[in-house]
Scaffold this active site. Structure first.
Site, PDB file in Angstrom:
ATOM      1  N   LEU A  36      15.322  61.801  72.366  1.00 38.44           N
ATOM      2  CA  LEU A  36      14.920  62.869  73.361  1.00 38.44           C
ATOM      3  C   LEU A  36      14.982  62.393  74.742  1.00 38.44           C
ATOM      4  O   LEU A  36      15.324  61.218  74.910  1.00 38.44           O
ATOM      5  CB  LEU A  36      13.210  62.584  73.150  1.00 38.44           C
ATOM      6  CG  LEU A  36      12.732  63.291  71.717  1.00 38.44           C
ATOM      7  CD1 LEU A  36      10.982  62.993  71.701  1.00 38.44           C
ATOM      8  CD2 LEU A  36      12.742  64.777  71.715  1.00 38.44           C
ATOM      9  N   SER A  37      14.842  63.444  75.600  1.00 36.68           N
ATOM     10  CA  SER A  37      14.812  62.975  76.829  1.00 36.68           C
ATOM     11  C   SER A  37      13.766  61.908  77.342  1.00 36.68           C
ATOM     12  O   SER A  37      12.705  61.861  76.947  1.00 36.68           O
ATOM     13  CB  SER A  37      14.562  64.190  77.829  1.00 36.68           C
ATOM     14  OG  SER A  37      14.619  63.942  79.221  1.00 36.68           O
ATOM     15  N   GLY A  38      14.221  60.870  77.919  1.00 38.91           N
ATOM     16  CA  GLY A  38      13.414  59.641  78.304  1.00 38.91           C
ATOM     17  C   GLY A  38      13.199  58.702  77.286  1.00 38.91           C
ATOM     18  O   GLY A  38      12.492  57.601  77.290  1.00 38.91           O
ATOM     19  N   GLY A  40      15.756  56.711  76.591  1.00 39.44           N
ATOM     20  CA  GLY A  40      16.441  55.544  76.900  1.00 39.44           C
ATOM     21  C   GLY A  40      18.092  55.548  76.434  1.00 39.44           C
ATOM     22  O   GLY A  40      18.616  54.637  76.570  1.00 39.44           O
ATOM     23  N   LYS A  41      18.513  56.689  76.133  1.00 41.21           N
ATOM     24  CA  LYS A  41      19.897  56.931  75.752  1.00 41.21           C
ATOM     25  C   LYS A  41      20.738  56.234  76.815  1.00 41.21           C
ATOM     26  O   LYS A  41      21.635  55.461  76.525  1.00 41.21           O
ATOM     27  CB  LYS A  41      20.279  58.174  75.409  1.00 41.21           C
ATOM     28  CG  LYS A  41      19.308  58.875  74.429  1.00 41.21           C
ATOM     29  CD  LYS A  41      19.622  60.279  74.101  1.00 41.21           C
ATOM     30  CE  LYS A  41      19.811  61.080  75.338  1.00 41.21           C
ATOM     31  NZ  LYS A  41      18.092  61.110  75.715  1.00 41.21           N
ATOM     32  N   SER A  42      20.731  56.968  78.129  1.00 45.23           N
ATOM     33  CA  SER A  42      21.619  56.585  78.939  1.00 45.23           C
ATOM     34  C   SER A  42      21.340  55.024  79.426  1.00 45.23           C
ATOM     35  O   SER A  42      22.233  54.384  79.740  1.00 45.23           O
ATOM     36  CB  SER A  42      21.296  57.342  80.048  1.00 45.23           C
ATOM     37  OG  SER A  42      21.570  58.897  80.075  1.00 45.23           O
ATOM     38  N   SER A 109      21.698  66.058  72.277  1.00 51.10           N
ATOM     39  CA  SER A 109      22.316  66.613  71.071  1.00 51.10           C
ATOM     40  C   SER A 109      21.372  66.868  70.072  1.00 51.10           C
ATOM     41  O   SER A 109      21.289  66.004  68.908  1.00 51.10           O
ATOM     42  CB  SER A 109      23.455  65.528  70.621  1.00 51.10           C
ATOM     43  OG  SER A 109      23.130  64.290  70.598  1.00 51.10           O
TER      44      SER A 109
END
Length: 204
Positions: A36-38, A40-42, A109
């Protein structure tokens, strides 16, 4: 999406992926960070790249926001545009693997079928799905971009987790609980996966 031309022929390079991997002294692979957005992927992808770079490894991060500034600047956030966005990223990541680079992608994604399509572009073992597992409540509390607030207000109609579904991976190569693990712990788990898979050598 335009129709593929019948006049294009794949050109086989003189320098092979194996040649490039020998030059880099490690194997290439796609590390596909999803969540999800937020979640911590990036943050995790860039921290892993920083670690690998300091070890002398050839890497590159394909970040969701950065790609939408150029390669995918013509796409919105409808389901069709999300599908096309991930299709393009999959094809780009495939080329970077051929270049002998450890390629880290940081995209929500949200659809399983799109992630599976990206996986199918490369040989078995070249696509490592890393699920950044984080409750939506925690993601909303972080909300570093203010996107959840806008989505709740109806300003972003197709926001993943609010107005559009997120289909969590069922069998990722690695699941990282980014809500209760430190960044260093998460990085270590990813690096251990790369060592276990023989992508890089264990650092002394």
């Amino acid at each position: 999406m335009t129709t593929k031309s019948s006049n294009t022929v794949w050109h086989h390079a003189t320098v092979t992926r194996t040649d490039r991997e020998k030059l880099h002294e490690h194997k290439s692979v796609i590390l596909w960070f999803t969540g999800l957005s937020g979640s911590g992927k990036s943050t995790l992808a860039h921290a892993v790249e920083d670690y690998l770079h300091k070890c002398g490894t050839s890497t590159f991060v394909l970040d969701g926001d950065n790609v939408r500034h150029g390669l995918c600047s013509d796409l919105g956030f409808s389901d069709d545009d999300r599908i096309e966005n991930i299709r393009r990223i999959g094809e780009l990541a495939k080329l970077m693997v051929e270049a002998g680079v450890i390629t880290l992608t940081a995209f929500i994604s949200p659809f399983k079928s799109d992630r599976n399509a990206a996986r199918s572009l490369v040989p078995h073992g070249d696509f490592l799905e890393i699920y950044c597992q984080c409750p939506i409540e925690t993601c909303e509390q972080r909300d570093v971009k203010g996107l959840y607030k806008k989505a709740r207000a109806g300003d972003i109609p197709f926001f993943t987790g609010i107005g559009s579904p997120y289909e969590a991976p069922e069998h990722p190569e690695l699941s990282v609980n980014t809500h209760d693990q430190s960044l260093d712990e998460s990085v270590k788990k990813v690096i251990n996966l790369l060592v276990e898979r023989g992508i890089i050598k264990k650092q002394s």
